[in-house]
Motif scaffolding. Structure first.
Motif, PDB file in Angstrom:
ATOM      1  N   SER A   1       0.865  -1.177   0.000  1.00  0.00           N
ATOM      2  CA  SER A   1       0.000   0.000   0.000  1.00  0.00           C
ATOM      3  C   SER A   1       0.907   1.234   0.000  1.00  0.00           C
ATOM      4  O   SER A   1       1.872   1.260   0.759  1.00  0.00           O
ATOM      5  CB  SER A   1      -0.872   0.034   1.259  1.00  0.00           C
ATOM      6  N   PRO A   2       0.581   2.257  -0.786  1.00  0.00           N
ATOM      7  CA  PRO A   2      -0.505   2.307  -1.755  1.00  0.00           C
ATOM      8  C   PRO A   2      -0.214   1.463  -2.998  1.00  0.00           C
ATOM      9  O   PRO A   2       0.936   1.344  -3.409  1.00  0.00           O
ATOM     10  CB  PRO A   2      -0.588   3.794  -2.109  1.00  0.00           C
TER      11      PRO A   2
ATOM     12  N   PRO B   1       2.999  -0.219   4.763  1.00  0.00           N
ATOM     13  CA  PRO B   1       2.238  -0.075   6.009  1.00  0.00           C
ATOM     14  C   PRO B   1       1.459  -1.339   6.388  1.00  0.00           C
ATOM     15  O   PRO B   1       1.051  -1.496   7.539  1.00  0.00           O
ATOM     16  CB  PRO B   1       1.266   1.073   5.709  1.00  0.00           C
ATOM     17  N   GLY B   2       1.266  -2.221   5.420  1.00  0.00           N
ATOM     18  CA  GLY B   2       0.515  -3.444   5.695  1.00  0.00           C
ATOM     19  C   GLY B   2       1.163  -4.335   6.737  1.00  0.00           C
ATOM     20  O   GLY B   2       0.472  -5.080   7.441  1.00  0.00           O
TER      21      GLY B   2
ATOM     22  N   PHE C   1       6.599   5.585   5.062  1.00  0.00           N
ATOM     23  CA  PHE C   1       5.601   6.116   4.126  1.00  0.00           C
ATOM     24  C   PHE C   1       4.514   6.892   4.855  1.00  0.00           C
ATOM     25  O   PHE C   1       3.991   7.883   4.348  1.00  0.00           O
ATOM     26  CB  PHE C   1       4.954   4.988   3.307  1.00  0.00           C
ATOM     27  N   GLU C   2       4.183   6.449   6.052  1.00  0.00           N
ATOM     28  CA  GLU C   2       3.068   7.069   6.759  1.00  0.00           C
ATOM     29  C   GLU C   2       3.457   8.322   7.538  1.00  0.00           C
ATOM     30  O   GLU C   2       2.577   9.077   7.970  1.00  0.00           O
ATOM     31  CB  GLU C   2       2.435   6.043   7.707  1.00  0.00           C
TER      32      GLU C   2
ATOM     33  N   GLN D   1       1.922  11.904   6.831  1.00  0.00           N
ATOM     34  CA  GLN D   1       0.697  11.744   6.039  1.00  0.00           C
ATOM     35  C   GLN D   1      -0.508  11.892   6.977  1.00  0.00           C
ATOM     36  O   GLN D   1      -0.375  11.725   8.194  1.00  0.00           O
ATOM     37  CB  GLN D   1       0.655  10.343   5.406  1.00  0.00           C
ATOM     38  N   PRO D   2      -1.677  12.155   6.410  1.00  0.00           N
ATOM     39  CA  PRO D   2      -2.870  12.229   7.262  1.00  0.00           C
ATOM     40  C   PRO D   2      -3.025  10.936   8.071  1.00  0.00           C
ATOM     41  O   PRO D   2      -2.880   9.850   7.528  1.00  0.00           O
ATOM     42  CB  PRO D   2      -4.015  12.367   6.247  1.00  0.00           C
ATOM     43  N   GLY D   3      -3.280  11.093   9.340  1.00  0.00           N
ATOM     44  CA  GLY D   3      -3.504   9.920  10.174  1.00  0.00           C
ATOM     45  C   GLY D   3      -2.246   9.271  10.696  1.00  0.00           C
ATOM     46  O   GLY D   3      -2.297   8.170  11.236  1.00  0.00           O
TER      47      GLY D   3
ATOM     48  N   ASP E   1      -1.948   7.145  14.040  1.00  0.00           N
ATOM     49  CA  ASP E   1      -3.286   6.886  14.550  1.00  0.00           C
ATOM     50  C   ASP E   1      -3.456   5.392  14.810  1.00  0.00           C
ATOM     51  O   ASP E   1      -2.716   4.574  14.254  1.00  0.00           O
ATOM     52  CB  ASP E   1      -4.280   7.337  13.460  1.00  0.00           C
TER      53      ASP E   1
ATOM     54  N   LYS F   1      -5.051   2.184  13.758  1.00  0.00           N
ATOM     55  CA  LYS F   1      -5.519   1.901  12.404  1.00  0.00           C
ATOM     56  C   LYS F   1      -6.449   0.701  12.418  1.00  0.00           C
ATOM     57  O   LYS F   1      -7.111   0.412  11.502  1.00  0.00           O
ATOM     58  CB  LYS F   1      -4.330   1.638  11.480  1.00  0.00           C
TER      59      LYS F   1
ATOM     60  N   TRP G   1     -13.625  10.597   8.549  1.00  0.00           N
ATOM     61  CA  TRP G   1     -13.431  11.060   9.934  1.00  0.00           C
ATOM     62  C   TRP G   1     -12.660  12.366  10.016  1.00  0.00           C
ATOM     63  O   TRP G   1     -12.843  13.124  10.955  1.00  0.00           O
ATOM     64  CB  TRP G   1     -12.723   9.974  10.753  1.00  0.00           C
TER      65      TRP G   1
ATOM     66  N   ASP H   1      -8.437   0.021   6.516  1.00  0.00           N
ATOM     67  CA  ASP H   1      -7.458   0.702   7.360  1.00  0.00           C
ATOM     68  C   ASP H   1      -6.092   0.804   6.693  1.00  0.00           C
ATOM     69  O   ASP H   1      -5.112   1.139   7.347  1.00  0.00           O
ATOM     70  CB  ASP H   1      -7.336  -0.006   8.714  1.00  0.00           C
ATOM     71  N   LEU H   2      -6.028   0.534   5.405  1.00  0.00           N
ATOM     72  CA  LEU H   2      -4.755   0.629   4.697  1.00  0.00           C
ATOM     73  C   LEU H   2      -4.752   1.843   3.770  1.00  0.00           C
ATOM     74  O   LEU H   2      -5.776   2.155   3.165  1.00  0.00           O
ATOM     75  CB  LEU H   2      -4.521  -0.627   3.860  1.00  0.00           C
ATOM     76  N   PRO H   3      -3.611   2.495   3.647  1.00  0.00           N
ATOM     77  CA  PRO H   3      -3.520   3.547   2.640  1.00  0.00           C
ATOM     78  C   PRO H   3      -3.409   2.909   1.259  1.00  0.00           C
ATOM     79  O   PRO H   3      -2.395   3.015   0.582  1.00  0.00           O
ATOM     80  CB  PRO H   3      -2.244   4.298   3.036  1.00  0.00           C
ATOM     81  N   ALA H   4      -4.484   2.225   0.866  1.00  0.00           N
ATOM     82  CA  ALA H   4      -4.460   1.419  -0.347  1.00  0.00           C
ATOM     83  C   ALA H   4      -4.239   2.279  -1.584  1.00  0.00           C
ATOM     84  O   ALA H   4      -3.756   1.798  -2.600  1.00  0.00           O
ATOM     85  CB  ALA H   4      -5.761   0.632  -0.471  1.00  0.00           C
ATOM     86  N   SER H   5      -4.617   3.540  -1.515  1.00  0.00           N
ATOM     87  CA  SER H   5      -4.390   4.467  -2.613  1.00  0.00           C
ATOM     88  C   SER H   5      -4.183   5.844  -2.000  1.00  0.00           C
ATOM     89  O   SER H   5      -4.393   6.034  -0.802  1.00  0.00           O
ATOM     90  CB  SER H   5      -5.590   4.471  -3.559  1.00  0.00           C
TER      91      SER H   5
ATOM     92  N   ALA I   1      -5.597   8.350   5.010  1.00  0.00           N
ATOM     93  CA  ALA I   1      -5.953   8.460   6.432  1.00  0.00           C
ATOM     94  C   ALA I   1      -6.826   7.298   6.904  1.00  0.00           C
ATOM     95  O   ALA I   1      -7.460   7.374   7.955  1.00  0.00           O
ATOM     96  CB  ALA I   1      -6.664   9.781   6.689  1.00  0.00           C
ATOM     97  N   ALA I   2      -6.852   6.224   6.132  1.00  0.00           N
ATOM     98  CA  ALA I   2      -7.726   5.101   6.455  1.00  0.00           C
ATOM     99  C   ALA I   2      -7.510   4.600   7.882  1.00  0.00           C
ATOM    100  O   ALA I   2      -6.386   4.437   8.329  1.00  0.00           O
ATOM    101  CB  ALA I   2      -7.470   3.959   5.464  1.00  0.00           C
ATOM    102  N   THR I   3      -8.614   4.362   8.577  1.00  0.00           N
ATOM    103  CA  THR I   3      -8.559   3.764   9.907  1.00  0.00           C
ATOM    104  C   THR I   3      -9.880   3.060  10.187  1.00  0.00           C
ATOM    105  O   THR I   3     -10.935   3.491   9.712  1.00  0.00           O
ATOM    106  CB  THR I   3      -8.304   4.801  11.012  1.00  0.00           C
ATOM    107  N   GLN I   4      -9.783   1.992  10.970  1.00  0.00           N
ATOM    108  CA  GLN I   4     -11.002   1.280  11.349  1.00  0.00           C
ATOM    109  C   GLN I   4     -11.903   2.131  12.239  1.00  0.00           C
ATOM    110  O   GLN I   4     -13.059   1.789  12.452  1.00  0.00           O
ATOM    111  CB  GLN I   4     -10.645  -0.036  12.053  1.00  0.00           C
TER     112      GLN I   4
END
Lengths: 447, 459
Positions: free
Chosen positions: A101-102, A132-133, A436-437, A440-442, A445, A447, B294, B314-318, B323-326
């Motif tokens: 990801s991404p 991040p996975g 990578f994170e 970045q937004p979040g 956090d 997750k 959110w 919850d993954l930054p898949a794209s 900011a993906a989170t559960q």
């Protein structure tokens, strides 16, 4: 002098080829001597301890037992009453790092889809350790080891690599020390679809023909190299593809064969007999339940989803009892993900299979079912002597769950890898954030 | 022949129970689906295909079939908040079996998914057996950002799956929309604005439908999209991009008589949708996906735009999901957003049954410091009454409130636990078969020993 005739030298002595040119640089992180007590403990091989105690020190499991198990002086004591302790989950089928990801084109490194047989590629050379996975699999899934496979576009997809799920700057920093390599093979629709318009194979019979022809080459290569390593002389030319296949024929590299349909799995088993190798596992094995007896008889593991089905023709006959039916036949059943989301919920996938199996009459205990998540996966990766169950002397890869891990309401609370606490839900500082994170937004956090 | 006899058997099996019965389910733990906590020892009465009462002290009608549900749980059927159920059998390399998109059609917004919904698809029986009774069905986009008109379906074992045809128009913004529009978000918005203006032009000549909701009419007899083309003057400007049918199909969207379901993930795209609603105040948007919701939850709540979110992305898949989170759903709820769970781009064709797993996982978040979970009652609501409310069907489906459709499930235990299974399912008061291809395959291969005849003779 009389021996000259039988030890005739053809040239210089053989050069030894380095079998491990990209060695693991993983070292375990420091962990305190820790005693987790009061929990329900699944040892991963089928045993359960109520009010159990697990002692971790020096990176390994020191003791597992009931409440009378002695606790070393000065140990950090984790009161786990009402909670569960299990071995870390091992996912035998992941593309983390290779399809990170991404999921942009620039990160798309999972299939060397340029020729149907590419056993020369090694998945580890694609792994991006900043995916991040990895952290999601750790924090939400309790995954402590995982096999990264190349994709299934190719009949021979390349070598796999087994990683410990620790953040690292390099792939080698995650590489599971001493784990054997795997070879990803594929049958069925994917090679057909990818190569049908690129010169083939375009059919299942084409798949098998190309696969057999490749093995014949490998046998010839092996003969040449065996002779050279025994007698010396002029070194045969190196062929990276054939190196891998020779490793398989020598039993050093384990075959993990992407294959869905029962009839095709049977053909692949016969093909392996014809060519002289063993299929360690079928991956995806959606129709394993139809030939569970055959798989058990051949000692071939089946890595399966709990409920994936129908997304292509070869997955159309999926049933929810696949995993328990393979287990019931005496086979080696494994729950796998092949998915960066699914890897975060393998415990729940096993819970589904367990419940469906029980309703179909396969009554096994919760503790027994954990074998599908740790011990059987470890066995299929050739690392069961090191991890996969809570046995004295094995790596201290341990998850503390805040409830029954087969419940949807349960989360990992802490995860140890080689005795080092790598995740703690109650401590935001023990939550990895990949490069990578950052920013970045979040960032950082939950997750 | 084999196929014929299989179908015949299926029809025979479902022929008997296809009438709505009067049923009283007693003694179970009853969860209404409206967000409230479960009621032990409750009763649920289904009569004339609808819920006649649920809770404590419910009168049991004379002649009702009484079903003892002590030790069981009783809930409304699960509503799939977003799906492609019934329009795609096998996704990959099985072209004839899919109707979810029309990549090469000249039409887009005009496409109506209702006739594609095939109640005999195996995906439906599998989900029905797991307690899913209704599903929002959206077309996929083809040649431009408009996918066409989506529907609400029921999962009953009959030939009449469509509850509401043309309930909404589906449109892709965000990364996919940008791709379909020509390569960028500005292209998306230009196409969208142009499309609505073409619809506006056409709507001036539209025949008045007397204010009646067009979604209720039979599309075969009198298609309201096409009838809009029979005005006194349907000449259009020359500078047009949409086919006449597509422009006509957007008239009810523009007039707010049909929902506009918009797929967005990124915070920026979400805010742009909120702005569009100001530009076109009559449209009634629903946002689906909304992974970064959110981060702008206050703005969404203030806009009043309802949301169908993916539960546990919850993954930054794209790059639109960084900011993906559960905790997304819980945080949006806490901020006052009208939110439900759907499975957009997440196995939306055949794994709708996993909604209850995901809903439960949101309950589990409640114990994680820093995370936002939901209560048990809310979790169930997220997959029953909330999606119903979002699509304007609140009170009609997705709950056990009196007068709602008789969609009821008896579970062996807590429905949000994976160990629990359905024991009985009613849709519109009709008891449903729980058999599927999967259960038949399971039964066929229960034993592997060689018998007198091959497996093919085992049914």
């Amino acid at each position: 002098m009389g021996g000259c005739a039988t030890t005739k030298k053809e040239g210089p002595p053989p050069i030894r080829i380095n079998q491990d040119p990209y060695p693991s640089t993983y070292h375990r992180y420091s962990g305190a001597v820790t005693a987790i007590r009061g929990a329900t403990v699944f040892d991963g091989e089928g045993a359960q301890f109520e009010n159990g105690t697990v002692v971790l020190a020096d990176g390994v499991v020191q003791a597992v037992g009931d409440a009378s198990t002695p606790i070393p002086e000065g140990a950090v004591i984790v009161d786990a009453a009402g909670k569960w302790v299990t071995p870390g989950i091992i996912d035998v089928h992941s593309h983390l790092g290779d399809y990170p990801s991404p999921g942009t084109d620039g990160n798309d490194d999972g299939n060397e889809a340029t020729a149907p047989a590419r056993p020369d590629v090694w998945a580890e050379h694609s792994v991006w350790p900043q995916d991040p996975g990895f952290a999601r699999a750790l924090a939400n899934g309790g995954v402590t080891s995982l096999q990264i496979l190349p994709g299934s576009a190719n009949l021979f997809g390349g070598r796999s690599v087994v990683l410990k799920n620790v953040p690292a700057r390099t792939m080698q920093g995650m590489k599971f020390p001493g784990a054997p390599y795997g070879l990803k093979m594929a049958c069925g629709e994917n090679p057909k679809r990818v190569y049908g318009n690129k010169g083939g194979p375009a059919t299942r019979m084409g798949n098998i023909a190309t696969t057999r022809a490749t093995w014949l080459k490998a046998q010839e290569y092996k003969r040449k190299w065996d002779r050279y390593e025994k007698n010396g002389g002029e070194m045969p030319s190196r062929d990276l593809a054939m190196d891998t296949l020779r490793g398989v024929l020598n039993g050093e590299i384990l075959v993990h064969n992407h294959c869905y349909r029962a009839d095709e799995m049977a053909i692949m088993i016969d093909l392996s007999h014809e060519m002289g190798y063993k299929i360690t596992s079928f991956q995806h094995a959606v129709e394993a339940y139809k030939i569970a007896d055959l798989l058990a008889a051949n000692g071939t593991c089946a890595a399966m989803w709990a409920d994936w089905w129908g997304f292509k023709m070869e997955s159309y006959d999926g049933i929810k009892e696949n995993i328990p039916f393979v287990d019931r036949a005496g086979g080696c059943a494994i729950v796998h993900s092949d998915d960066p989301n699914g890897i975060q919920r393998l415990n729940q996938e096993a819970a589904k299979a367990l419940a469906d199996g029980r309703r179909a009459g396969h009554n096994v205990t919760d503790a027994y079912a954990w074998r599908w998540l740790s011990y059987n996966p470890a066995k299929s990766l050739g690392i069961a002597d090191k991890t996969g169950s809570l046995k004295t002397g094995k790596m201290a890869d341990v998850v503390l769950w805040n409830g029954n891990p087969f419940s949807t309401y349960t989360r990992p609370e802490r995860v140890w890898i080689d005795g080092a606490l790598m995740y703690d839900a109650n401590n935001p500082r023990l939550r990895p954030v990949s490069d990578f994170e950052l920013g970045q937004p979040g960032e950082g956090d939950v997750k | 022949m084999k196929r014929l006899s299989f179908l015949a058997a299926l029809l025979a099996a479902s022929a008997a129970p296809l009438a709505a019965q009067t049923v009283a389910i007693t003694g179970g733990t009853v969860a209404l689906g409206d967000g409230s906590e479960p009621i032990p020892g409750g009763t649920v009465v289904i009569r004339d295909g609808k819920i006649a009462g649920a809770g404590l002290n419910i009168a049991i009608p004379r002649g009702a079939e009484i079903i003892d549900a002590r030790g069981k749980w009783v809930t409304p059927g699960i509503v799939a908040g977003f799906s492609r159920l019934g329009i795609s059998e096998v996704d990959l390399s099985a072209d004839g079996s899919t109707d979810d998109r029309a990549q090469n059609s000249p039409f887009s917004a005009a496409l109506d998914i209702a006739p594609a919904i095939n109640p005999m698809q195996t995906t439906i029986a599998v989900n029905r057996a797991d307690g899913v009774t209704r599903a929002v069905v959206a077309p996929n986009i083809g040649r431009n950002i408009f996918g066409g008109q989506g529907a609400l379906m029921d999962l009953g074992a009959d030939r009449d799956p469509v509850t509401r045809a043309r309930l909404f128009q589906f449109v892709e913004f965000g990364e996919r929309g940008a791709g379909a529009a020509g390569g960028s978000r500005p292209a998306t918005y230009a196409m969208f604005r142009n499309a609505l203006r073409e619809a506006r032009e056409l709507s001036r000549f539209a025949v008045s439908r007397g204010g009646r909701a067009e979604t209720q009419e039979d599309p075969v007899v009198r298609d309201p999209n096409e009838s809009r083309l029979i005005g006194p003057n349907v000449n259009r400007s020359e500078d047009i991009m949409l086919t006449r049918f597509d422009a006509a199909a957007l008239v009810p969207v523009l007039q707010g008589r049909q929902y506009l379901m918009i797929h967005v993930e990124a915070a920026n795209d979400i805010l742009n949708v909120i702005k569009l609603k100001r530009e076109f105040p009559t449209i009634r948007p629903i946002m689906v996906g909304v992974t970064e919701g959110w981060t702008v939850a206050g703005e969404i709540a203030a806009s009043g735009i309802p949301v169908i979110a993916s539960a546990v992305n919850d993954l930054p898949a794209s790059f639109e999901m960084l900011a993906a989170t559960q905790s997304n759903v819980g945080r949006m709820r806490d901020a006052g957003v009208n939110v439900a769970i759907g499975m957009i781009d997440d196995n939306d064709t055949r794994y709708l049954f996993n909604q209850r797993q995901y809903a439960a996982n949101l309950v589990a978040l409640g114990k994680v410091p820093g995370a936002a979970g939901v209560s048990w009652g809310e979790a169930l609501a997220l997959i029953t009454s909330r999606p119903a409310q979002v699509i304007g069907m609140g009170g009609k489906i997705g709950s056990l409130n009196t007068g709602a459709a008789g969609d009821v499930v008896i579970w062996s235990g807590d429905p949000l636990e994976l160990a629990s299974a359905t024991e009985a399912v009613w849709i519109d008061g009709v008891r449903q078969p729980l058999e599927s291809r999967q259960t038949k395959l399971r039964d066929r291969y229960q034993r592997l020993d060689r018998s007198a005849l091959p497996e093919a003779y085992r049914r």
